[in-house]
Design an enzyme around this catalytic site. Structure first.
Site, PDB file in Angstrom:
ATOM      1  CE1 TYR A  14      -3.768  -2.371   0.357  1.00  0.00           C
ATOM      2  CE2 TYR A  14      -2.415  -3.394   2.044  1.00  0.00           C
ATOM      3  CZ  TYR A  14      -3.500  -3.432   1.188  1.00  0.00           C
ATOM      4  OH  TYR A  14      -4.317  -4.532   1.172  1.00  0.00           O
ATOM      5  CG  HIS A  19      -7.162   4.275   1.105  1.00  0.00           C
ATOM      6  ND1 HIS A  19      -8.072   5.304   1.234  1.00  0.00           N
ATOM      7  CD2 HIS A  19      -7.777   3.187   1.632  1.00  0.00           C
ATOM      8  CE1 HIS A  19      -9.175   4.855   1.810  1.00  0.00           C
ATOM      9  NE2 HIS A  19      -9.021   3.581   2.069  1.00  0.00           N
ATOM     10  CG  PHE A  61      -5.271  -3.573   7.003  1.00  0.00           C
ATOM     11  CD1 PHE A  61      -4.633  -3.326   5.802  1.00  0.00           C
ATOM     12  CD2 PHE A  61      -4.838  -4.631   7.784  1.00  0.00           C
ATOM     13  CE1 PHE A  61      -3.592  -4.126   5.367  1.00  0.00           C
ATOM     14  CE2 PHE A  61      -3.805  -5.442   7.358  1.00  0.00           C
ATOM     15  CZ  PHE A  61      -3.175  -5.193   6.149  1.00  0.00           C
ATOM     16  CG  ASN A  63     -12.058  -0.433   5.950  1.00  0.00           C
ATOM     17  OD1 ASN A  63     -11.705   0.635   5.472  1.00  0.00           O
ATOM     18  ND2 ASN A  63     -12.610  -1.380   5.230  1.00  0.00           N
TER      19      ASN A  63
END
Length: 188
Positions: A14, A19, A61, A63
């Protein structure tokens, strides 16, 4: 004591994705201010401390970001009004930043997790726009892609303005910082 939380996803998969703009802002802040202290793990987050400021990268993560935010704030006795959440926003054009003192999460699941964990919408946030005109990729896939080289030309100045916004938040408070940061014609 104030805390700045840059939201993102952990791991090389990532790194440098849209994000992870929150991580990028925290890293740039550390670089600009030459904060060389080693981060410490606290409540599933990497926490850097310098002169009355915690710079935090939740390593849950996206969320699940709220767990880390709540844990770090509780451990250090920092009220939500003295914290700033930095995250990517599909509702703002690429390179635009917006500072708010409170509000909902919109479609951002990381911010939704923060609000649910804290049980309040009264937490300052710095939104960094990542939306581009004519995007044909679904939102979930788009945010997990990396910026193009052309997009970085717009993103880097936004990250620099975000660092300045954090300094204003620290020194003048959220209301004064919002007045200055949210002016459309004044890039800081």
């Amino acid at each position: 004591m104030k805390a700045v939380f840059g939201l993102g996803n952990p791991g090389l998969t990532y790194a440098f994705t849209r994000h992870n703009v929150g991580f990028e802002v925290v890293d740039l802040y550390r670089k600009v201010h030459r904060i060389r202290s080693r981060g410490r793990m606290q409540h599933s987050a990497l926490v850097f401390s310098s002169d009355g400021l915690l710079l935090v990268k939740p390593l849950t993560f996206m969320n699940e970001s709220g767990r880390a935010v709540k844990g770090v704030l509780a451990q250090h006795g920092i009220p939500s009004g003295d914290a700033l959440i930095v995250y990517d926003d599909l509702d703002l054009p690429l390179g635009r930043i917006r500072l708010l003192s409170s509000g909902g999460a919109g479609s951002h699941k990381g911010m939704g997790s923060v609000l649910a964990s804290l049980g309040t919408e009264d937490i300052p946030r710095l939104r960094v726009g990542i939306e581009i005109d004519g995007r044909d990729t679904a939102g979930a896939d788009y945010v997990l892609d990396r910026f193009t080289l052309d997009e970085w030309k717009t993103v880097i100045p936004a990250l620099e303005r975000a660092v300045e916004a954090i300094d204003l938040f620290r020194s003048a408070g959220i209301d004064a910082a919002m007045t200055r940061v949210n002016r459309k014609l004044d890039p800081l």
